[in-house]
Design an enzyme around this catalytic site. Structure first.
Site, PDB file in Angstrom:
ATOM      1  N   HIS A 124      -0.839  -4.284  -1.221  1.00 14.70           N
ATOM      2  CA  HIS A 124      -1.940  -3.330  -1.279  1.00 14.70           C
ATOM      3  C   HIS A 124      -2.886  -3.781  -2.386  1.00 14.70           C
ATOM      4  CE1 HIS A 124      -4.012   0.503  -2.088  1.00 14.70           C
ATOM      5  NE2 HIS A 124      -3.551   0.950  -0.928  1.00 14.70           N
ATOM      6  N   ASP A 201       5.995  -1.893  -6.354  1.00 19.13           N
ATOM      7  CA  ASP A 201       5.059  -0.876  -5.889  1.00 19.13           C
ATOM      8  C   ASP A 201       5.840   0.022  -4.937  1.00 19.13           C
ATOM      9  OD1 ASP A 201       3.146   0.681  -4.693  1.00 19.13           O
ATOM     10  OD2 ASP A 201       1.918  -0.987  -3.958  1.00 19.13           O
ATOM     11  N   GLN A 204       5.015   3.726  -1.105  1.00 17.93           N
ATOM     12  CA  GLN A 204       5.524   4.128   0.209  1.00 17.93           C
ATOM     13  C   GLN A 204       7.018   4.450   0.166  1.00 17.93           C
ATOM     14  OE1 GLN A 204       3.650   4.657   2.969  1.00 17.93           O
ATOM     15  NE2 GLN A 204       1.838   4.136   1.781  1.00 17.93           N
ATOM     16  N   LYS A 227       1.892  11.347  -1.973  1.00 17.47           N
ATOM     17  CA  LYS A 227       2.565  10.861  -0.760  1.00 17.47           C
ATOM     18  C   LYS A 227       3.947  11.501  -0.601  1.00 17.47           C
ATOM     19  CE  LYS A 227       0.353   6.308  -1.188  1.00 17.47           C
ATOM     20  NZ  LYS A 227      -0.686   6.384  -0.152  1.00 17.47           N
ATOM     21  N   CYS A 367      -6.371  -1.209   2.878  1.00 17.74           N
ATOM     22  CA  CYS A 367      -6.368  -1.805   1.527  1.00 17.74           C
ATOM     23  C   CYS A 367      -5.488  -3.048   1.477  1.00 17.74           C
ATOM     24  CB  CYS A 367      -5.930  -0.793   0.477  1.00 17.74           C
ATOM     25  SG  CYS A 367      -7.106   0.547   0.231  1.00 17.74           S
TER      26      CYS A 367
END
Length: 414
Positions: A124, A201, A204, A227, A367
């Site tokens: 991303h 990261d 998600q 999220k 992204c």
């Protein structure tokens, strides 16, 4: 425990609303941001109505109570993610700020000219651009882990990519484009063998998987509340305590100081050192309610439900014809995200027609422009699921895609 998505939908007021076209909302853009249950909405509102005050500084009851709520949310997040200690959980505005915090504070202090920063080709932009900026500033070199055709990391050349020049490896735990859940253990092991740090990261993965930060053995982990059924404008950075202690602050100002003179200052202990200024207190309080809700559902149960929905959706989509689905066929390596293209139809056209039917999906490059350039496409359509996604939602998506195909078939015959 098997989740009942129809029952769960009742907890989310927006999911019973109609779109401007009078259609029931079918929300399939959870990869961008999830919807919020009543408990989060009401808890955040309660804070503003009954508990609002600035934190950490006031000696009066309301301020002390707000401080307690804020810090209880930190402790709750630490328990939820099984971090070694709560003071290693730093509140930020989101995963993007968490990654920038590491790049600017740790990176500036530890990366020099000729050092190497290892990323992957499907990161991303939030886990790419901050490292580009640091590399340009420091004269460091960016290296990239490639991906296989099935979108998993290609680790065959890992020993040469991660070497003694590597300072940090920053990669996604789960892809926001394909939903691929990456095997990060070999990457972490190799990086630590070479004396490098690892940032995952988790924007998600944190929403859909049961994440245990202690067993992951990672140095930094970044994620966002919005999220995870929580408010926007709130995220966290987990970092190893000894690394965070050694890091200089990134932002200066109130609450991160110990003592200030005209020409020099000393800094507070963790976590305050890395949390300058008045934070999004209401958002942090609301995040605690979101963590309670997710705990009640159970992250394992959420993932199991999403896999059932994903398998159902993949089967239905593959029957459509003229569709290309990106990502692995191995459901054990997938989260609840499906990216696809429809032959002869631009993703933006697909998204616009679906919107008329009340169906919210994400279209574009997500992204991840370098990944789209690798695939030589302008973008994809992305449907992303959560605990409240039903098979009926998937059926609505498929029926609307049939309508898209019909419309463009007629156009092609003219």
């Amino acid at each position: 425990m098997k989740l009942d998505p129809y029952r769960i939908k009742e907890d989310f007021p927006i999911l019973s609303t109609l779109t401007p076209n009078g259609k029931p909302l079918v929300y399939l853009d959870n990869g961008a941001s999830s919807q919020k249950p009543k408990s989060v909405i009401e808890g955040t509102s309660k804070y503003y109505e009954e508990e609002n005050a600035n934190i950490h500084r006031g000696i009066y009851h309301l301020s002390q109570h707000a401080t307690e709520l804020f810090e209880k949310s930190r402790i709750k997040a630490s328990h939820f993610f099984r971090s070694p200690c709560a003071k290693s959980m730093i509140f930020t505005r989101g995963a993007t700020e968490s990654i920038n915090l590491v790049a600017q504070a740790w990176g500036r202090a530890n990366v020099s000219e000729g050092d190497e920063i290892v990323l992957s080709v499907q990161e991303h932009h939030s886990n790419l651009v901050p490292w580009q900026m640091l590399a340009q500033e420091k004269g460091a070199i960016l290296r990239f882990i490639p991906i296989k055709e099935d979108t998993t990391y290609d680790l065959s050349g890992l020993d040469s990519i991660i070497n003694r020049k590597t300072k940090i490896v920053a990669v996604s735990h789960m892809s926001n484009v394909t939903g691929t859940i990456h095997d990060v253990k070999p990457i972490i092991t190799r990086a630590h063998q070479m004396g490098a740090k690892v940032l995952l990261d988790g924007a998600q993965a944190a929403s859909h998987l049961k994440v245990n930060l202690t067993s992951l053995d990672v140095d930094f982990y970044a994620f966002s509340a919005h999220k995870m059924m929580g408010p926007t404008g709130v995220g966290m950075l987990y970092g190893r305590e000894e690394i965070l202690e050694a890091m200089p602050p990134w932002l200066g100002g109130g609450d991160m100081i110990e003592n200030v003179d005209l020409e020099i200052s000393t800094y507070a202990n963790l976590p305050a050192k890395l949390e300058a200024g008045t934070p999004n207190i209401a958002g942090v309080v609301g995040f605690a309610y979101a963590l309670d809700y997710l705990t009640k559902l159970g992250m394992e149960n959420i993932h199991e439900h999403e896999m059932e929905i994903t398998e159902y959706a993949l089967t239905k989509l593959n029957r459509l014809g003229g569709i290309t689905i990106y990502g692995t066929d191995d459901l054990d390596k997938r989260g609840g995200v499906i990216s696809f293209t429809l032959e002869g139809v631009h993703p933006h056209d697909v998204g616009s027609i679906l919107d008329e039917e009340g169906i919210a999906i994400r279209v574009g490059h997500h992204c991840c422009q370098p990944l789209m350039k690798l695939w030589k496409i302008p973008g994809t359509c992305r449907a992303s699921f959560y605990a409240y996604t039903t098979k009926e939602d998937v059926d609505s998506l498929v029926a609307s895609l049939e309508k898209v195909k019909s419309i463009f078939s007629r156009v092609a015959k003219r």
